[in-house]
Enzyme design. Sequence first.
Site, mmCIF file in Angstrom:
data_model
loop_
_atom_site.group_PDB
_atom_site.id
_atom_site.type_symbol
_atom_site.label_atom_id
_atom_site.label_comp_id
_atom_site.label_asym_id
_atom_site.label_seq_id
_atom_site.Cartn_x
_atom_site.Cartn_y
_atom_site.Cartn_z
ATOM 1 N N HIS A 24 38.827 38.396 41.763
ATOM 2 C CA HIS A 24 38.172 39.601 40.760
ATOM 3 C C HIS A 24 37.504 38.543 39.535
ATOM 4 C CE1 HIS A 24 39.419 42.219 37.542
ATOM 5 N NE2 HIS A 24 38.946 41.069 37.057
ATOM 6 N N GLU A 25 37.588 37.332 39.850
ATOM 7 C CA GLU A 25 37.269 36.606 38.808
ATOM 8 C C GLU A 25 35.850 36.207 38.930
ATOM 9 O OE1 GLU A 25 38.651 36.463 36.192
ATOM 10 O OE2 GLU A 25 40.459 37.109 36.365
ATOM 11 N N GLU A 85 36.010 46.168 34.197
ATOM 12 C CA GLU A 85 36.950 45.432 34.637
ATOM 13 C C GLU A 85 37.391 46.341 36.350
ATOM 14 O OE1 GLU A 85 39.461 43.482 34.535
ATOM 15 O OE2 GLU A 85 37.692 42.801 32.625
ATOM 16 N N HIS A 118 33.331 38.904 38.741
ATOM 17 C CA HIS A 118 32.931 39.416 37.454
ATOM 18 C C HIS A 118 31.843 38.129 37.228
ATOM 19 C CE1 HIS A 118 35.451 41.667 34.949
ATOM 20 N NE2 HIS A 118 36.385 40.546 35.057
#
Lengths: 188, 336
Positions: free
Chosen positions: B176-177, B252, B180
């Site tokens: 997930h990071e 998100e 980003h």
Amino acid sequence: MTIAIIVGVLIVGALALIFTFNSLVGLRNQVLNAFRQIDVQLKRRYDLIPNLVNSVKGEMKFEQETLERVVKARAAAVSANQSGNIADMGKKEGELSMALGRLMMLTENYPNLKANDSVKSLMEELTNTENKVAFSRQFYNDLATKFNTKQQVFPTNMVAGMMGFKPSDLFEIPAEQAAQREAPKVEL
Amino acid sequence: MNIYEQQASNRRATYFFVALMMLLLGAVGFGFDLFFGGLEVPGLTYGDGAIFRTAEPLRPGQTPQPGNSVPYFTIIAVAAGGLLTLNSIFNGPKMILSSVMARPADPNDPQDRVFLNVLEEMSIASGLPMPKAYVIPDPDPNAFATGFSPDKSYVAVTEGLVSTLNREELQAVVAHEMAHVSNLDIRLMTMVAALGGAIVLLSDWAGRSVRFRRSRDDRGGGGAVFIIWILLVILAPILTRLLAMAISRRREYLADATGAEFTRNPLALASALEKLEQASEPTRTVNRGLAHMCIVDPSGSYFEAKENFAGEMFSTHPPIQKRIEALKTMAYQRSA
């Protein structure tokens, strides 16, 4: 006037050709690079396996067969890797993964091994390497699929055909291994 | 939207945000010039430092005080904004990491080692360079990514994250990071945290100094303009925060989806989020200004749990349950 239009069309056509060709070359090089990255991870795995086998050998006297299978699968994978045939490589690496998976599962039965820090860290490194192999393949497959699709869609397919671009092979899990992977045999 | 459009949209949003902040600073500085600096603006002031004189003209015998024609405060504010922007670009990630007391991950520590390995796996899966790995000494599970470009990015996780989650879940959070990083959300979010944070501090300071305003009898009130300006100074931090929240909420879901694409395992992220939700303790080391960067709201926010309008408006993250549902749908579609 007519000449100007014809020249204009030719220039636009040539630019489109150059652009398509260059983007195909760029993609092909990305695919090649992704393939090399898999190789890097595979080499790391070959190096780790003898360490692991040596450190668990003493404890796992009764699992000689499993250990031997790992060693053999490693040797087969190394030679398949040198031959460079993607289908064969995929098959042999799959066998190695399964042999390793079985070994790692069996170590669960040995509390001494589970508590041993160096075995634990070896296991983590091995899991890590297995994942890296899988993810670098996934990345390669994604890129290769993109490359292949680009070669097949209109109008890029005309340029790709003319310039002799060939579709890249994908890594696949052979059917019989896929079936085994779905339901791992647990012998207690 | 594909990845390039996503990156382009983040680049645009970053420019927009910086421009907005400059405008805000300029407006605050201009207000100082008008109300304290005695700036002369033709048509707005009366040549003696008073603006909008509606009440009484100069008393007899009173000499008009000449104002000045250079908007010193505006210039200072905009210049400070420029310096802050540069500082945010070159120093922002380091400032953010040191504000949460993060330390570089230690490859010899078994727990950190797992995090490093997982991060390397995800850098391979995403095809991005390996980010620098940092660990935050906090028992509450949380994580964020920062940096100005994928070539120089940082992923930080709390000690609690590594110890609470299993390897697959940790991998999902790190993915997930990395999402980003690859979407270039990090650039915008770092800017919002570093520049936005600095602006909040500045406008706090400006708001406080307004109270020490020397009231000069001979100056006109300029009532409406003054009130608007005061409101701007007071609302600036709130507006900045609302903006950060809006920016972060939308991103998100996308990062969840992209992360699941890296691991091909949406359920791992779903179960990680469930664990993160259960650990409702606030992440104390992470202050409010960084909330929009984290994978789950570090304040253990009251609003986040609510699915109504206020919840949508005042939280940096979509409700965790909604995110989990989206991920489960993804897993269902993959298996079908």
